[in-house]
Design an enzyme around this catalytic site. Structure first.
Site, mmCIF file in Angstrom:
data_model
loop_
_atom_site.group_PDB
_atom_site.id
_atom_site.type_symbol
_atom_site.label_atom_id
_atom_site.label_comp_id
_atom_site.label_asym_id
_atom_site.label_seq_id
_atom_site.Cartn_x
_atom_site.Cartn_y
_atom_site.Cartn_z
ATOM 1 N N GLN A 1 1.008 -0.963 0.520
ATOM 2 C CA GLN A 1 -0.104 0.142 -0.376
ATOM 3 C C GLN A 1 1.123 1.475 0.218
ATOM 4 O OE1 GLN A 1 -3.735 -1.061 2.242
ATOM 5 N NE2 GLN A 1 -3.942 0.947 2.031
ATOM 6 N N SER B 1 3.492 -6.376 2.759
ATOM 7 C CA SER B 1 3.041 -6.607 3.559
ATOM 8 C C SER B 1 1.362 -6.940 2.425
ATOM 9 C CB SER B 1 2.287 -5.051 3.788
ATOM 10 O OG SER B 1 1.466 -4.934 4.674
ATOM 11 N N LEU B 2 1.188 -5.983 1.680
ATOM 12 C CA LEU B 2 -0.821 -7.040 0.571
ATOM 13 C C LEU B 2 0.134 -7.686 -0.475
ATOM 14 C CD1 LEU B 2 -1.531 -5.359 -1.968
ATOM 15 C CD2 LEU B 2 -1.897 -3.722 -0.305
ATOM 16 N N ARG C 1 -9.334 -8.200 3.759
ATOM 17 C CA ARG C 1 -8.258 -7.403 4.684
ATOM 18 C C ARG C 1 -8.509 -6.160 5.245
ATOM 19 N NH1 ARG C 1 -2.515 -6.545 4.068
ATOM 20 N NH2 ARG C 1 -1.691 -7.450 5.098
ATOM 21 N N HIS D 1 -0.071 -2.917 11.487
ATOM 22 C CA HIS D 1 0.471 -4.143 11.789
ATOM 23 C C HIS D 1 0.951 -3.861 13.269
ATOM 24 C CE1 HIS D 1 1.759 -6.193 8.271
ATOM 25 N NE2 HIS D 1 1.767 -4.640 7.491
ATOM 26 N N GLN E 1 1.017 -12.421 10.235
ATOM 27 C CA GLN E 1 1.811 -10.993 9.984
ATOM 28 C C GLN E 1 0.453 -9.129 10.156
ATOM 29 O OE1 GLN E 1 0.158 -9.040 6.246
ATOM 30 N NE2 GLN E 1 1.820 -10.183 4.491
#
Length: 314
Positions: free
Chosen positions: A10, A94-95, A119, A203, A252
């Site tokens: 992102q 991340s994503l 998510r 996170h 995560q």
């Protein structure tokens, strides 16, 4: 020398991303159509026409970034790329880890789009708006940032969310705790401590409800062992077992994206070329800062794809 494919997270989104791919390649158009169908809406219209604030919403940005990455991958595969033969590892920020796993065949495209929509929504809903925050700390070592987070935790949860390398760490947690940690970091000698314009404390421990939502969602989808190992965000080491990877994806949500260590792992294991597949070139810039022996190459438009194919198949 080894090759890895990396996938952006992102912040790499921009209105218009993927449009040139869709206009140039039928395989890319098919990816955007399939993602639209999986989500039951024209996400591609938001991607190409905006408005930017709608694209930036976590629930849109996550599947949109994945779609651009997979569009590029499908175009490359249609032109002869054998991922298993040419690529040693995949990794994503991340994503982007979901994009990496979709590219490596662990999840179907439709399932990946739906997982990322879940998510995004779950992360947004986990914490009331304004209760959490994130800040970038520039110019302090990991141990020092860990220490200021611990010192600020009297105000609430606060932890390192992203270790991006090059002296850039991102902290996340309760707003008052993050503000305190940012002030302490400045006192400790940080070059800068910048509050980030984010909608939730990603996170961090505050994302616990989102982790629960992802555990439930991941349990329901079909999973295959990936064609090549993924360097998992929370482990910064290769994993090949689908069920183990799914457990790490849950971890995560509240855990640290160990990107500096991921790139260092590549360098230590003779993986010297990192192709960043998808929107932007954030990871390419980070790779250069983390280890000069690693070459980052951004692949997002038709010219990039043709150049990458020539190099990989050469």
């Amino acid at each position: 020398m080894g090759v890895a494919f990396t996938f952006p997270g992102q912040g790499s989104q921009a209105v218009g991303m993927g449009k040139e791919l869709a206009d140039t390649y039928s395989e890319a158009r098919a990816v955007f159509d399939e993602v639209d169908e999986a989500l039951g809406e024209k996400l591609s219209d938001i991607m190409w026409n905006g408005p930017e604030e709608t694209l930036t919403l976590t629930a849109n940005a996550q599947p949109a970034l994945m779609a651009v990455s997979i569009a590029a991958i499908r175009v490359m595969q249609a032109r002869g790329l054998d991922l298993k033969a040419k690529v040693s590892y995949v990794a994503g920020h991340s994503l982007g880890e979901y994009s990496a796993l979709c590219a490596a065949g662990m999840f179907t495209l439709a399932d990946t789009a739906r997982l990322l929509r879940i998510r995004g929504n779950a992360m947004q809903a986990a914490v009331p708006v304004g209760a959490g925050a994130m800040a970038a700390i520039i110019g302090l070592e990991h141990g020092d940032v860990d220490a200021v987070c611990a010192a600020a935790s009297s105000e609430g949860p606060c932890q390192i969310a992203n270790d991006n390398g090059g002296g850039q760490l991102v902290i996340s947690g309760a707003k008052s705790a993050v503000e305190k940690a940012a002030a302490l970091a400045t006192e400790k000698g940080a070059k800068r401590a910048i509050m980030l314009p984010v909608s939730a404390p990603f996170h961090s421990a505050l994302m616990g409800p989102a982790a629960d939502a992802m555990r439930e969602a991941l349990a329901k989808v079909e999973k295959k062992d990936p064609l090549v190992p993924v360097i998992a965000n929370v482990r910064a080491a290769p994993v090949s077992n689908a069920e183990e990877i799914a457990a790490l994806l849950v971890e995560q949500v509240t855990g640290q994206v160990r990107w500096r260590e991921t790139v260092e792992w590549f360098a230590a294991n003779s993986v010297t070329t990192l192709y960043e597949i998808g929107a932007g070139k954030v990871l390419t810039g980070l790779a250069r800062r983390i280890d000069k022996s690693v070459t980052g190459i951004a692949v997002n438009g038709p010219a990039d794809i043709e150049a990458a194919l020539a190099s990989l198949n050469g």
